[in-house]
Enzyme design. Structure first.
Site, PDB file in Angstrom:
ATOM      1  N   GLU A 143     -23.369   6.242 -29.261  1.00 15.37           N
ATOM      2  CA  GLU A 143     -22.513   6.217 -28.076  1.00 15.37           C
ATOM      3  C   GLU A 143     -21.585   5.015 -28.047  1.00 15.37           C
ATOM      4  O   GLU A 143     -21.996   3.893 -28.368  1.00 15.37           O
ATOM      5  CB  GLU A 143     -23.356   6.220 -26.791  1.00 15.37           C
ATOM      6  CG  GLU A 143     -24.160   4.957 -26.565  1.00 15.37           C
ATOM      7  CD  GLU A 143     -24.820   4.892 -25.193  1.00 15.37           C
ATOM      8  OE1 GLU A 143     -24.184   5.279 -24.190  1.00 15.37           O
ATOM      9  OE2 GLU A 143     -25.975   4.445 -25.132  1.00 15.37           O
ATOM     10  N   GLU A 240     -28.363   7.841 -16.060  1.00  7.42           N
ATOM     11  CA  GLU A 240     -28.531   6.447 -16.449  1.00  7.42           C
ATOM     12  C   GLU A 240     -27.738   5.558 -15.497  1.00  7.42           C
ATOM     13  O   GLU A 240     -26.741   4.947 -15.866  1.00  7.42           O
ATOM     14  CB  GLU A 240     -28.087   6.233 -17.907  1.00  7.42           C
ATOM     15  CG  GLU A 240     -28.539   4.893 -18.463  1.00  7.42           C
ATOM     16  CD  GLU A 240     -28.001   4.619 -19.862  1.00  7.42           C
ATOM     17  OE1 GLU A 240     -28.769   4.116 -20.690  1.00  7.42           O
ATOM     18  OE2 GLU A 240     -26.812   4.895 -20.113  1.00  7.42           O
TER      19      GLU A 240
END
Length: 258
Positions: A143, A240
């Site tokens: 990511e 998240e």
């Protein structure tokens, strides 16, 4: 309809880590993710998953000394052996926990290491990890992360990540697209997701500013959830974010979207 996974490193922190599995299940989550499992026995975590009917969605490869501020070592030329040992450790946990993907954090570019050297190290490490994980039936994802929250983080934009993935040349490497990080770094969320959907294996969310729950900031999450549905995204969306208050008080945004 999106599938939401509770990120247990950030949600339900009102209770101890192993108790967060039950808290997530009681809140209606069917999947969980978190930063790392390595401080606990894999069998102990597996039992918590089984007891609460939860799917283990994701965790990260070992990422160096987190407490000391390290945020991954995949771009560190002097840590290659440590990185490779971490891949083996992640495979051991994933096989017990049943998750079929793990995330690689590229890390903060070390002082004195050139862009080219950091990139070449990252490419080599991703190539190694993708091959090793593929043999174990596990997908590698990576990511981009914004450089405001983590200054110097090497992998920080979608196109940069995909160009590096092309150089790696593995079909076992996909993108983790974190909406919060990419809103900060580049915006243009919906077109970017649509353009690269075939290379996105996992999505994460938080609102901006503040990294709190959807509905607390500028991102139009109802639109994005509908957009993902229209595009046919069938993966998980990891929650998240840092709750603005208690985790439970902040879950109202889920009403009507799951």
């Amino acid at each position: 309809m999106p599938k939401f996974a509770a990120n247990l490193s950030m949600l339900f922190t009102e209770v101890d880590f192993l108790d967060r599995f039950e808290a997530a299940a009681k809140a209606g989550f069917k999947g969980v993710e978190y930063l790392f499992p390595y401080d606990f026995e894999a069998g102990e975590i597996k039992q918590r998953l089984a007891d609460n009917g939860l799917t283990q969605v994701l965790f990260n490869l070992p990422a160096g000394d987190w407490g000391a501020g390290e945020r991954g070592i995949a771009c560190h030329p002097d840590r290659v052996e440590e990185f490779r040992a971490g891949v083996d450790r992640a495979i051991e946990y994933a096989k017990v926990l049943g998750n079929t993907q793990v995330n690689c954090l590229a890390g903060i570019q070390p002082e004195g290491v050139s862009d080219d050297e950091a990139r070449n190290t990252l490419v080599d490490n991703l190539r190694f990890a993708a091959e090793k994980l593929e043999a174990a039936g596990i997908l590698l994802i990576a990511e981009p992360i914004n450089t405001r929250d983590i200054p110097g983080f090497f992998l920080n934009r979608t196109e940069q990540a995909l160009a590096i993935f092309d150089e790696v040349g593995s079909q076992n490497l996909k993108l983790q697209y974190d909406i919060y990080h990419m809103q900060i770094m580049e915006g243009d969320l919906a077109p970017t997701i649509e353009k690269h959907l075939g290379r996105i294996a996992h999505v994460q969310l938080a609102d901006n500013p503040g990294r709190h729950e959807p509905g607390t900031g500028e991102i139009n999450y109802p639109f994005l959830f509908g957009h993902l549905d229209r595009l046919g995204y069938d993966g998980w969306i990891g929650c998240e974010y840092k709750p603005a208050g208690s985790t439970q008080e902040g879950l109202g945004w889920l009403d009507g979207v799951r």
